[in-house]
Design an enzyme around this catalytic site. Structure first.
Site, PDB file in Angstrom:
ATOM      1  N   ASP A 120     -61.692 -74.764 -32.769  1.00 55.09           N
ATOM      2  CA  ASP A 120     -63.004 -74.634 -33.411  1.00 55.09           C
ATOM      3  C   ASP A 120     -64.132 -75.369 -32.698  1.00 55.09           C
ATOM      4  O   ASP A 120     -65.167 -75.644 -33.311  1.00 55.09           O
ATOM      5  CB  ASP A 120     -62.917 -75.128 -34.858  1.00 55.09           C
ATOM      6  N   GLU A 121     -63.985 -75.669 -31.417  1.00 52.14           N
ATOM      7  CA  GLU A 121     -65.078 -76.310 -30.691  1.00 52.14           C
ATOM      8  C   GLU A 121     -65.143 -75.816 -29.248  1.00 52.14           C
ATOM      9  O   GLU A 121     -64.122 -75.542 -28.621  1.00 52.14           O
ATOM     10  CB  GLU A 121     -64.969 -77.837 -30.730  1.00 52.14           C
TER      11      GLU A 121
END
Length: 667
Positions: A120-121
């Site tokens: 998620d990054e």
């Protein structure tokens, strides 16, 4: 103490994009009725309702935290919606979230160099895009600026009481007297705002971002204002940001090094490091670490965005807290099999979709011992070359565990002392792209014959046989092998076979001409007899030290090559039992027959030699183990041979199976 400022030429525009409560957003997209409700994603188990791995902002307002268990979350927020993570093989299955993360990456990657840091990054290097905007349409020339960009938080921005926030941001972005670095950041603000809007539109996921001149500062900024916002760090605000940042909040300072800074030097914030000279820090922590500490205190970091859209490793793990700790080898092997199966599935998917292969398998575990005199002794990690295939990964992972356990318990062990495993994981690393234009299947499997084994002393033994490069094609490869064989002398040369157990996974990558080349290679490796005319005997596979090790983890198909030896037939039998492979060999030899009489004589001798077998000597189960694609390949090559023998009786012993391609079994 003044802060050192990097040269203008070093200025870059780096963004760190962080998805907001990503697992919750993925579940809310699947179940829109959950939007706006306090929600948490829970990795369920029977102990106190499982562990929370993501908490929505609505639930956080009610006091719910990620460190809570499911039952605690319900007590703090009775209306909370708990969504369970999908389960596969007895553990959490995160594939849904990985796929959703890939959707976001595919959008962000269109803007510049993109590095996927986790599910998620993402890091983005937007320098080129910002430079282009500054040259073609600088912010001060824009008639209007998007509302999303005007919501940006700019550290160090000065504004008077009563000033409109968005107007202050607009003034900062459109400054004509700003230095080039700030103008580049202004372009970055506009670019990132547009990207975040595009992600929201196409995926329904909101994200936050940090924008700065290096990865370290961008990472710190992205978490300062969430959700769905972006924060900018100009050079002039670096000292302000770091002066109050707790030292444990800085990446790589959350462990022992951060604790040492607090206890030994009395440092509470990153800004406190400014009081120490570089020499002083080097005296305490060594040259490299001391210099790194001196730099981060000034916001200096030379780490570049790597330009990687795919993960650099794959892993599968599970924890076994408290009474669930594993205490027997059979339980450990069961869970290692489950973890290895998931890892192998992800490796196969990566190979099929991205044409990448991994080369290193690593086992990690956490453990404790009863009556432990050294309670802090860490369970050692072990690595070995990775072999593709579920069974091979399972075998190697268990071998690595046993070697690590012997080291953990000591060379002699203690029968009265027991061990407990509280965490297991297997990972695959050193992932590289398969080279394009490969001319032989051998290139894909050069390292596949490396087989780890555990010796009596607990050390992992690595037996590595380096296959010759296949980039030059089959004929060149065999000539290289012949030279190597002559150097080996009477001991024989050892070569690596491709891992045919996994060949079916790559069959679509192999040109048709290379498949035939592979078949010729696997046959011709054995057709060299150990005669007195100078031809060297070649052994297929790896060197073995003992009988137990000989068959450990070897692919079944390789046993065919190892157990068959050449036996010549009579001329009459050769004529009666002609085959497709012999026909092609004769054609190849005849095409070179004009070279010299010596060559012609050699060709004639090879014509007189044919490989015979008896159908009863062929283990049909071995043929059945071959992948379906390989079985079809062999049958398609054998089909013309069957037509030639249509008039023969069933009892004439003619060749009609896979064994035709291998010498007879030497019993």
């Amino acid at each position: 103490m003044p802060v050192a400022r990097p040269e203008t030429s070093d200025a870059r525009v780096i963004a760190h994009v962080d998805m907001d409560c990503f697992y919750v957003q993925v579940e809310q997209r699947k179940q829109p009725e959950l939007r706006g409700l306090p929600t948490a994603v829970v990795q369920y188990n029977e102990w106190q309702g499982g562990g929370l791995i993501a908490v929505s902002y609505e639930a956080r307002k009610c006091g719910v935290k990620r460190s809570m268990r499911g039952d605690e979350a319900k007590a703090a927020c009775p209306e909370i919606q708990l969504v369970q993570v999908p389960v596969a093989r007895g553990k959490a299955d995160l594939n849904t979230y990985r796929s959703a993360g890939s959707e976001v990456v595919s959008i962000l990657a269109l803007s510049g160099k993109c590095e996927r840091a986790s599910i998620d990054e993402v890091y983005l290097d937007l320098t080129d895009a910002a430079e282009s905007m500054l040259a073609d349409a600088p912010p001060e020339s824009l008639e209007s600026i998007d509302e999303e960009a005007l919501k940006s938080h700019i550290l160090g921005m000065r504004r008077e009481d009563g000033d409109d926030f968005k107007e202050s941001v607009r003034d900062w972005i459109c400054r004509k007297d700003a230095d080039r670095r700030d103008k580049l950041l202004a372009c970055g603000i506009i670019i990132v705002a547009a990207l975040r809007k595009q992600v929201l539109k196409e995926t329904e996921f909101s994200c936050s971002a940090g924008i700065a001149h290096n990865k370290m500062l961008a990472k710190l900024a992205s978490g300062m204002n969430k959700p769905a916002q972006q924060t900018v760090v100009p050079y002039s605000a670096v000292q302000e940001l770091l002066s109050s940042l707790p030292v444990k909040k800085m990446k790589q300072l959350g462990g022992k090094l951060g604790t040492s800074l607090q206890t030994d030097l009395g440092i509470d914030t990153v800004g406190d490091l400014l009081q120490f000279s570089e020499t002083k820090l080097q005296e305490h922590y060594g040259i490299n670490t001391g210099t790194w500490l001196w730099n981060i205190a000034r916001g200096i970091s030379g780490e570049e965005v790597q330009g990687r859209l795919l993960p650099k490793s794959h892993g599968s793990g599970k924890t076994f807290p408290g009474p669930r700790a594993l205490k027997s080898l059979s339980n450990v092997q069961h869970w290692l099999n489950q973890l290895s199966e998931e890892l192998s599935e992800r490796l196969s998917s990566d190979l099929e979709q991205n044409k990448r292969i991994a080369s290193t398998l690593t086992l990690h575990a956490s453990a404790f011992r009863s009556r432990d005199s050294d309670s802090h002794k860490k369970f050692p990690s072990k690595s070995c070359p990775l072999r593709y295939g579920v069974t091979k990964v399972q075998e190697d992972a268990f071998n690595l565990f046993q070697a690590a356990l012997r080291e953990y318990m000591g060379p002699f062990g203690n029968k009265q002392e027991t061990w407990r495993i509280t965490g297991l994981s297997v990972s695959a690393s050193k992932i590289v792209d398969i080279p394009s234009g490969t001319s032989s299947i051998m290139r894909y499997f050069q390292s596949q014959s490396t087989v780890p084994s555990c010796s009596a002393d607990g050390c992992v033994q690595e037996h590595i046989v380096n296959a010759p490069s296949a980039s030059e094609g089959c004929s060149e490869q065999r000539s290289v092998e012949t030279q190597a064989a002559s150097l080996e002398g009477d001991t024989g040369a050892t070569y690596t076979l491709p891992d045919l157990d996994n060949l079916h996974k790559n069959i679509d990558l192999i040109p048709e001409k290379d498949m035939s080349c592979l078949l010729n290679e696997t046959t011709d490796f054995q057709t060299q007899s150990g005669s007195n005319k100078g031809t060297q005997t070649k052994r297929i596979g790896r060197k073995t030290n003992n009988a137990k090790e000989k068959n450990q983890g070897m692919p079944s198909i390789v046993d065919i090559f190892k157990n068959y030896t050449a036996t010549p037939q009579s001329k009459q039998e050769t004529r009666e039992d002609s085959t497709v492979s012999s026909t092609s060999k004769r054609a190849n030899f005849s095409s070179r027959s004009s070279h010299s009489s010596e060559v012609n004589q050699e060709v004639e001798e090879r014509r007189e030699t044919e490989w015979s077998y008896k159908i009863g000597e062929i283990d049909q189960s071995v043929f059945d183990e071959l992948p379906a694609e390989i079985q079809r390949e062999f049958r398609s090559l054998l089909r013309p041979n069957k037509q030639l023998k249509a008039g023969k009786s069933k009892g004439d012993g003619s060749a009609s199976s896979i064994a035709h391609y291998f010498p007879p079994l030497n019993r």
